[in-house]
Design an enzyme around this catalytic site. Sequence first.
Site, PDB file in Angstrom:
ATOM      1  N   ASP A 174      54.479  21.361 -50.398  1.00  0.00           N
ATOM      2  CA  ASP A 174      55.467  20.317 -50.678  1.00  0.00           C
ATOM      3  C   ASP A 174      55.589  20.086 -52.186  1.00  0.00           C
ATOM      4  O   ASP A 174      54.792  20.630 -52.971  1.00  0.00           O
ATOM      5  CB  ASP A 174      55.042  19.033 -49.949  1.00  0.00           C
ATOM      6  CG  ASP A 174      56.233  18.192 -49.527  1.00  0.00           C
ATOM      7  OD1 ASP A 174      57.308  18.329 -50.139  1.00  0.00           O
ATOM      8  OD2 ASP A 174      56.086  17.393 -48.580  1.00  0.00           O
ATOM      9  N   GLU A 207      59.064  24.094 -50.740  1.00  0.00           N
ATOM     10  CA  GLU A 207      60.139  23.086 -50.820  1.00  0.00           C
ATOM     11  C   GLU A 207      60.690  23.042 -52.258  1.00  0.00           C
ATOM     12  O   GLU A 207      61.301  22.066 -52.673  1.00  0.00           O
ATOM     13  CB  GLU A 207      59.628  21.713 -50.384  1.00  0.00           C
ATOM     14  CG  GLU A 207      59.145  21.687 -48.956  1.00  0.00           C
ATOM     15  CD  GLU A 207      59.214  20.307 -48.304  1.00  0.00           C
ATOM     16  OE1 GLU A 207      60.097  19.513 -48.642  1.00  0.00           O
ATOM     17  OE2 GLU A 207      58.358  20.044 -47.450  1.00  0.00           O
ATOM     18  N   TRP A 208      60.457  24.088 -52.959  1.00  0.00           N
ATOM     19  CA  TRP A 208      60.819  24.213 -54.380  1.00  0.00           C
ATOM     20  C   TRP A 208      62.285  23.862 -54.658  1.00  0.00           C
ATOM     21  O   TRP A 208      62.580  22.944 -55.452  1.00  0.00           O
ATOM     22  CB  TRP A 208      60.421  25.630 -54.788  1.00  0.00           C
ATOM     23  CG  TRP A 208      60.626  26.064 -56.185  1.00  0.00           C
ATOM     24  CD1 TRP A 208      61.114  25.349 -57.242  1.00  0.00           C
ATOM     25  CD2 TRP A 208      60.327  27.371 -56.689  1.00  0.00           C
ATOM     26  NE1 TRP A 208      61.133  26.130 -58.365  1.00  0.00           N
ATOM     27  CE2 TRP A 208      60.659  27.375 -58.055  1.00  0.00           C
ATOM     28  CE3 TRP A 208      59.807  28.546 -56.123  1.00  0.00           C
ATOM     29  CZ2 TRP A 208      60.509  28.499 -58.869  1.00  0.00           C
ATOM     30  CZ3 TRP A 208      59.649  29.665 -56.925  1.00  0.00           C
ATOM     31  CH2 TRP A 208      59.985  29.644 -58.282  1.00  0.00           C
ATOM     32  N   PRO A 209      63.282  24.530 -53.980  1.00  0.00           N
ATOM     33  CA  PRO A 209      64.669  24.191 -54.318  1.00  0.00           C
ATOM     34  C   PRO A 209      65.051  22.747 -54.002  1.00  0.00           C
ATOM     35  O   PRO A 209      65.813  22.138 -54.745  1.00  0.00           O
ATOM     36  CB  PRO A 209      65.499  25.172 -53.482  1.00  0.00           C
ATOM     37  CG  PRO A 209      64.570  25.829 -52.533  1.00  0.00           C
ATOM     38  CD  PRO A 209      63.178  25.650 -53.013  1.00  0.00           C
ATOM     39  N   LEU A 210      64.492  22.195 -52.926  1.00  0.00           N
ATOM     40  CA  LEU A 210      64.810  20.804 -52.578  1.00  0.00           C
ATOM     41  C   LEU A 210      64.532  19.858 -53.753  1.00  0.00           C
ATOM     42  O   LEU A 210      65.311  18.968 -54.053  1.00  0.00           O
ATOM     43  CB  LEU A 210      63.986  20.393 -51.345  1.00  0.00           C
ATOM     44  CG  LEU A 210      63.933  18.908 -50.991  1.00  0.00           C
ATOM     45  CD1 LEU A 210      65.315  18.345 -50.691  1.00  0.00           C
ATOM     46  CD2 LEU A 210      63.014  18.679 -49.798  1.00  0.00           C
ATOM     47  N   TYR A 211      63.419  20.096 -54.429  1.00  0.00           N
ATOM     48  CA  TYR A 211      63.037  19.214 -55.538  1.00  0.00           C
ATOM     49  C   TYR A 211      63.743  19.584 -56.837  1.00  0.00           C
ATOM     50  O   TYR A 211      63.708  18.832 -57.793  1.00  0.00           O
ATOM     51  CB  TYR A 211      61.509  19.216 -55.715  1.00  0.00           C
ATOM     52  CG  TYR A 211      60.817  18.484 -54.587  1.00  0.00           C
ATOM     53  CD1 TYR A 211      60.571  17.119 -54.668  1.00  0.00           C
ATOM     54  CD2 TYR A 211      60.452  19.156 -53.416  1.00  0.00           C
ATOM     55  CE1 TYR A 211      59.961  16.442 -53.619  1.00  0.00           C
ATOM     56  CE2 TYR A 211      59.841  18.485 -52.363  1.00  0.00           C
ATOM     57  CZ  TYR A 211      59.603  17.125 -52.467  1.00  0.00           C
ATOM     58  OH  TYR A 211      59.009  16.457 -51.428  1.00  0.00           O
ATOM     59  N   ASP A 235      64.777  15.911 -45.289  1.00  0.00           N
ATOM     60  CA  ASP A 235      64.036  16.051 -44.027  1.00  0.00           C
ATOM     61  C   ASP A 235      64.940  15.831 -42.812  1.00  0.00           C
ATOM     62  O   ASP A 235      65.802  14.967 -42.818  1.00  0.00           O
ATOM     63  CB  ASP A 235      62.939  14.978 -43.942  1.00  0.00           C
ATOM     64  CG  ASP A 235      61.856  15.180 -44.981  1.00  0.00           C
ATOM     65  OD1 ASP A 235      61.957  16.126 -45.786  1.00  0.00           O
ATOM     66  OD2 ASP A 235      60.911  14.379 -44.978  1.00  0.00           O
TER      67      ASP A 235
END
Length: 339
Positions: A174, A207-211, A235
């Site tokens: 995460d 979850e790299w691109p999400l952040y 999510d």
Amino acid sequence: MTATMKLVSSVRRLGCVLAFCFLALFLWGLPVARALDNGLAMTPTMGWLHWERFMCNVNCQEEPDSCVSEKLFLQIAEIMASDGWKDVGYEYLCIDDCWMAPERDSEGRLQADSKRFPGGIRRLANYVHSKGLKLGIYADVGNKTCAGFPGSFGYYDIDAETFADWGVDLLKFDGCYCDSIKHLADGYKHMSLALNRTGRSIVYSCEWPLYMWPIFKPNYTEIREYCNHWRNFADVYDSWQSIRSILDWTTSNQERIVPVAGPGGWNDPDMLVIGNFGLSRDQQITQMALWAIMAAPLLMSNDLRHISLEAKALLQDKDVIAINQDPLGKQGYRLRKVQ
Ligand code: GAL
């Protein structure tokens, strides 16, 4: 042969070699960008992940059957192996956030909460493996996990070794509590290399691109070189509104994200919530169909101990799963939108 003839013949040979090299490069570069070189996730990962259904319930005193504990994972493992789930492809049993003790041990290693996981993760992994399944675990690139447990920042190598040592087969990593975009990118890359160095086959779920999205557009070619799948968007929750918002996001960004998906690296629109409470029958069918078309990891988050026969049949539908697991690994595009 005269010197001139020799020269002509060598030039021709060189020409053939060069032409072959260009053809090889062209073909090699054709399908999709280079994937993380760990030989894993050649089709989208299938399994079960506790988060959406069980969240961070650590209250085993009052809710022993639905808290995040060894008991829950042992029971789900048993059912995955005996109720047809494993047979249709659901292989990875994955722990999400809230499995850890609040502190690392004296050697700086992560440890499971000793009340809720009295046997520790290694014993759980052994059990899961004895059922022919694989075990996934969760950690975070920053200073803390999203729920506030110890983060891996400064401990990437030690954590990768610990997971390999326990026999873990997948890591969901995460991106909470990371203080800069540089730390985020460096951390995701560092952990990818550290996992590879352990020599154990560990699927790497990022979850790299999400952040990154709130700050700037992610470089998906690079992300694909380090991760086996990556979350792009918020999510999932057990509601149609949530599923709709994921589909809307995916389709409005499809030109950017679809071409990059393929064997070894996948866009992850988050868990399947089929078998829970919030979706109608048609909405559940829709989630299954669209996740299959999107070549998405099929990670269910539901209670397999209490699931309707209808939901079970849908999740175990071999024809739909075959579309998701097509070895070509082409993610579908939205062609038209009917208002
Ligand atoms: C979120 C993540 C969820 C879940 C949760 C745990 O950031 O997107 O899938 O892992 O953290 O705290």
